[in-house]
Scaffold this active site. Structure first.
Site, PDB file in Angstrom:
ATOM      1  N   ASP A  61     -11.843  45.976  -4.741  1.00 36.20           N
ATOM      2  CA  ASP A  61     -12.678  44.798  -4.941  1.00 36.20           C
ATOM      3  C   ASP A  61     -14.030  45.061  -4.256  1.00 36.20           C
ATOM      4  O   ASP A  61     -14.910  45.673  -4.849  1.00 36.20           O
ATOM      5  CB  ASP A  61     -11.908  43.608  -4.350  1.00 36.20           C
ATOM      6  CG  ASP A  61     -12.539  42.261  -4.611  1.00 36.20           C
ATOM      7  OD1 ASP A  61     -13.237  42.116  -5.628  1.00 36.20           O
ATOM      8  OD2 ASP A  61     -12.325  41.337  -3.809  1.00 36.20           O
ATOM      9  N   LYS A  78     -12.622  46.482  -9.754  1.00 29.02           N
ATOM     10  CA  LYS A  78     -13.482  45.317 -10.012  1.00 29.02           C
ATOM     11  C   LYS A  78     -14.880  45.654  -9.488  1.00 29.02           C
ATOM     12  O   LYS A  78     -15.277  45.181  -8.422  1.00 29.02           O
ATOM     13  CB  LYS A  78     -12.910  44.140  -9.210  1.00 29.02           C
ATOM     14  CG  LYS A  78     -12.907  42.800  -9.897  1.00 29.02           C
ATOM     15  CD  LYS A  78     -12.536  41.713  -8.905  1.00 29.02           C
ATOM     16  CE  LYS A  78     -11.119  41.253  -8.997  1.00 29.02           C
ATOM     17  NZ  LYS A  78     -10.835  40.131  -8.057  1.00 29.02           N
ATOM     18  N   ASP A 108      -0.778  39.804  -5.631  1.00 33.22           N
ATOM     19  CA  ASP A 108      -0.326  38.465  -5.252  1.00 33.22           C
ATOM     20  C   ASP A 108      -1.466  37.472  -5.143  1.00 33.22           C
ATOM     21  O   ASP A 108      -2.637  37.837  -5.026  1.00 33.22           O
ATOM     22  CB  ASP A 108       0.361  38.523  -3.879  1.00 33.22           C
ATOM     23  CG  ASP A 108      -0.655  38.687  -2.744  1.00 33.22           C
ATOM     24  OD1 ASP A 108      -1.473  39.618  -2.806  1.00 33.22           O
ATOM     25  OD2 ASP A 108      -0.649  37.858  -1.807  1.00 33.22           O
ATOM     26  N   ARG A 146       3.992  38.663  -7.180  1.00 32.45           N
ATOM     27  CA  ARG A 146       4.022  40.129  -7.147  1.00 32.45           C
ATOM     28  C   ARG A 146       5.048  40.715  -8.120  1.00 32.45           C
ATOM     29  O   ARG A 146       4.902  41.832  -8.591  1.00 32.45           O
ATOM     30  CB  ARG A 146       4.366  40.626  -5.742  1.00 32.45           C
ATOM     31  CG  ARG A 146       3.302  40.388  -4.689  1.00 32.45           C
ATOM     32  CD  ARG A 146       3.602  41.234  -3.454  1.00 32.45           C
ATOM     33  NE  ARG A 146       2.887  40.807  -2.267  1.00 32.45           N
ATOM     34  CZ  ARG A 146       1.654  41.180  -1.943  1.00 32.45           C
ATOM     35  NH1 ARG A 146       0.981  41.971  -2.735  1.00 32.45           N
ATOM     36  NH2 ARG A 146       1.090  40.768  -0.818  1.00 32.45           N
ATOM     37  N   GLU A 164      -3.730  52.440  -4.620  1.00 29.16           N
ATOM     38  CA  GLU A 164      -4.079  51.043  -4.329  1.00 29.16           C
ATOM     39  C   GLU A 164      -3.888  50.206  -5.591  1.00 29.16           C
ATOM     40  O   GLU A 164      -3.928  50.720  -6.705  1.00 29.16           O
ATOM     41  CB  GLU A 164      -5.533  51.014  -3.830  1.00 29.16           C
ATOM     42  CG  GLU A 164      -6.129  49.666  -3.512  1.00 29.16           C
ATOM     43  CD  GLU A 164      -5.445  48.862  -2.411  1.00 29.16           C
ATOM     44  OE1 GLU A 164      -4.253  48.576  -2.562  1.00 29.16           O
ATOM     45  OE2 GLU A 164      -6.133  48.495  -1.436  1.00 29.16           O
ATOM     46  N   ASP A 165      -3.663  48.912  -5.405  1.00 26.28           N
ATOM     47  CA  ASP A 165      -3.515  48.035  -6.569  1.00 26.28           C
ATOM     48  C   ASP A 165      -4.881  47.717  -7.188  1.00 26.28           C
ATOM     49  O   ASP A 165      -5.070  47.804  -8.387  1.00 26.28           O
ATOM     50  CB  ASP A 165      -2.756  46.743  -6.221  1.00 26.28           C
ATOM     51  CG  ASP A 165      -3.336  45.981  -5.020  1.00 26.28           C
ATOM     52  OD1 ASP A 165      -4.284  46.475  -4.381  1.00 26.28           O
ATOM     53  OD2 ASP A 165      -2.829  44.885  -4.725  1.00 26.28           O
ATOM     54  N   PHE A 189      -9.578  36.563 -10.619  1.00 19.79           N
ATOM     55  CA  PHE A 189      -8.475  36.823  -9.702  1.00 19.79           C
ATOM     56  C   PHE A 189      -7.209  37.150 -10.477  1.00 19.79           C
ATOM     57  O   PHE A 189      -6.769  36.389 -11.340  1.00 19.79           O
ATOM     58  CB  PHE A 189      -8.223  35.647  -8.751  1.00 19.79           C
ATOM     59  CG  PHE A 189      -7.545  36.100  -7.498  1.00 19.79           C
ATOM     60  CD1 PHE A 189      -8.281  36.642  -6.453  1.00 19.79           C
ATOM     61  CD2 PHE A 189      -6.165  36.038  -7.384  1.00 19.79           C
ATOM     62  CE1 PHE A 189      -7.645  37.104  -5.311  1.00 19.79           C
ATOM     63  CE2 PHE A 189      -5.520  36.510  -6.239  1.00 19.79           C
ATOM     64  CZ  PHE A 189      -6.264  37.041  -5.202  1.00 19.79           C
ATOM     65  N   LYS A 236       0.936  45.593   0.555  1.00 19.30           N
ATOM     66  CA  LYS A 236       2.116  45.638  -0.268  1.00 19.30           C
ATOM     67  C   LYS A 236       1.768  45.805  -1.737  1.00 19.30           C
ATOM     68  O   LYS A 236       2.595  46.166  -2.548  1.00 19.30           O
ATOM     69  CB  LYS A 236       2.900  44.308  -0.094  1.00 19.30           C
ATOM     70  CG  LYS A 236       3.456  44.113   1.292  1.00 19.30           C
ATOM     71  CD  LYS A 236       4.109  42.721   1.429  1.00 19.30           C
ATOM     72  CE  LYS A 236       3.162  41.920   2.238  1.00 19.30           C
ATOM     73  NZ  LYS A 236       3.626  40.611   2.686  1.00 19.30           N
ATOM     74  N   GLY A 237       0.510  45.523  -2.074  1.00 15.95           N
ATOM     75  CA  GLY A 237       0.105  45.414  -3.478  1.00 15.95           C
ATOM     76  C   GLY A 237       0.420  46.602  -4.366  1.00 15.95           C
ATOM     77  O   GLY A 237       0.658  46.449  -5.554  1.00 15.95           O
TER      78      GLY A 237
HETATM   79  P1  IMP Z   1     -11.429  45.092  -0.825  1.00 15.40           P
HETATM   80  O1  IMP Z   1     -11.677  46.176  -1.844  1.00 15.40           O
HETATM   81  O2  IMP Z   1     -11.520  45.566   0.588  1.00 15.40           O
HETATM   82  O3  IMP Z   1     -12.304  43.891  -1.082  1.00 15.40           O
HETATM   83  O4  IMP Z   1      -9.987  44.534  -0.913  1.00 15.40           O
HETATM   84  C1  IMP Z   1      -9.082  44.906  -1.793  1.00 15.40           C
HETATM   85  C2  IMP Z   1      -7.825  44.112  -1.521  1.00 15.40           C
HETATM   86  O5  IMP Z   1      -8.063  42.709  -1.765  1.00 15.40           O
HETATM   87  C3  IMP Z   1      -6.762  44.544  -2.482  1.00 15.40           C
HETATM   88  O6  IMP Z   1      -5.940  45.522  -1.910  1.00 15.40           O
HETATM   89  C4  IMP Z   1      -6.020  43.254  -2.733  1.00 15.40           C
HETATM   90  O7  IMP Z   1      -4.993  43.105  -1.777  1.00 15.40           O
HETATM   91  C5  IMP Z   1      -7.023  42.159  -2.530  1.00 15.40           C
HETATM   92  N1  IMP Z   1      -7.556  41.689  -3.839  1.00 15.40           N
HETATM   93  C6  IMP Z   1      -8.808  41.816  -4.310  1.00 15.40           C
HETATM   94  N2  IMP Z   1      -8.945  41.285  -5.527  1.00 15.40           N
HETATM   95  C7  IMP Z   1      -7.721  40.798  -5.855  1.00 15.40           C
HETATM   96  C8  IMP Z   1      -7.197  40.138  -7.029  1.00 15.40           C
HETATM   97  O8  IMP Z   1      -7.885  39.877  -8.031  1.00 15.40           O
HETATM   98  N3  IMP Z   1      -5.884  39.803  -6.982  1.00 15.40           N
HETATM   99  C9  IMP Z   1      -5.075  40.073  -5.916  1.00 15.40           C
HETATM  100  N4  IMP Z   1      -5.518  40.706  -4.816  1.00 15.40           N
HETATM  101  C10 IMP Z   1      -6.836  41.055  -4.782  1.00 15.40           C
HETATM  102 MG    MG Z   2      -3.844  45.262  -1.403  1.00 18.00          MG
END
Ligand code: IMP
Ligand code: MG
Length: 172
Positions: free
Chosen positions: A100, A128, A156, A162, A96-97, A149, A40-41
């Protein structure tokens, strides 16, 4: 109530999203793009971004779920809601939001590439890089952020925050 500190103001986000929309519009010229938001981000970022695009677009969404023993991304991802149209021979732009570890988008990009699109590109509001576990590179990045974070503007913490207009660092 968790403590939060402002990190990016609504104004600053708005200006950067407008720049990104212009950058993307000139990169694609007049070619049609299938814009796919990750729920949803990405919902607020995507709504603002697409309204700045001057190219023809189709809009769709995916919802992904990450299963694991911890609250962090496990890399075991499933598509729980897929797009409703074919991307074969199409230009796909994933929205994407935040990236990470990179595991979620790495998985989604591979799944999309198997459907033989013309190309798959990634646009993320936040990046990040300090936490990356797979070499995932976004093509369009709004802001590079530190290892903290973040919540607000779609992001969220346990489904809260959100709706906030600004982006905050939260102590979790
Ligand atoms: P990754 O890149 O697979 O580790 O995951 C990314 C997802 O983790 C994003 O789409 C977010 O939903 C969540 N996420 C990672 N860091 C944050 C943050 O700082 N705040 C909120 N959601 C985060
Ligand atoms: Mg997300």
């Amino acid at each position: 109530m968790s403590r939060k500190k402002i990190f990016l103001t609504e104004e600053k986000i708005k200006r950067r999203v407008e720049q990104l929309a212009q950058e993307i519009s000139s990169a694609y010229l007049d070619q049609e793009v299938m814009v796919v938001g990750v729920l949803k981000g990405a919902f607020i970022f995507m709504a603002d971004l697409v309204r700045g695009l001057t190219i023809p677009v189709r809009i769709d969404f995916v919802a992904l779920s990450s299963y694991g023993f911890s609250s962090q991304s496990s890399g075991v991802v499933q598509i729980i809601k897929d797009i409703g149209q074919s991307i074969t021979n199409k230009q796909v732009l994933i929205i994407e939001d935040i990236v990470d570890t990179g595991l979620t988008l790495h998985y989604l990009k591979e799944r999309f590439l198997a459907r033989e699109p013309k190309e798959v590109k990634i646009c993320t509001l936040l990046d990040k890089p300090a936490r990356r576990e797979v070499p995932l590179k976004a093509d369009y990045v709004g802001f590079v952020v530190p290892d903290a974070f973040l919540v607000g503007y779609g992001l969220d913490y346990q489904e809260k925050y959100r709706h906030l207009r600004d982006i905050f660092i939260i102590e979790v």
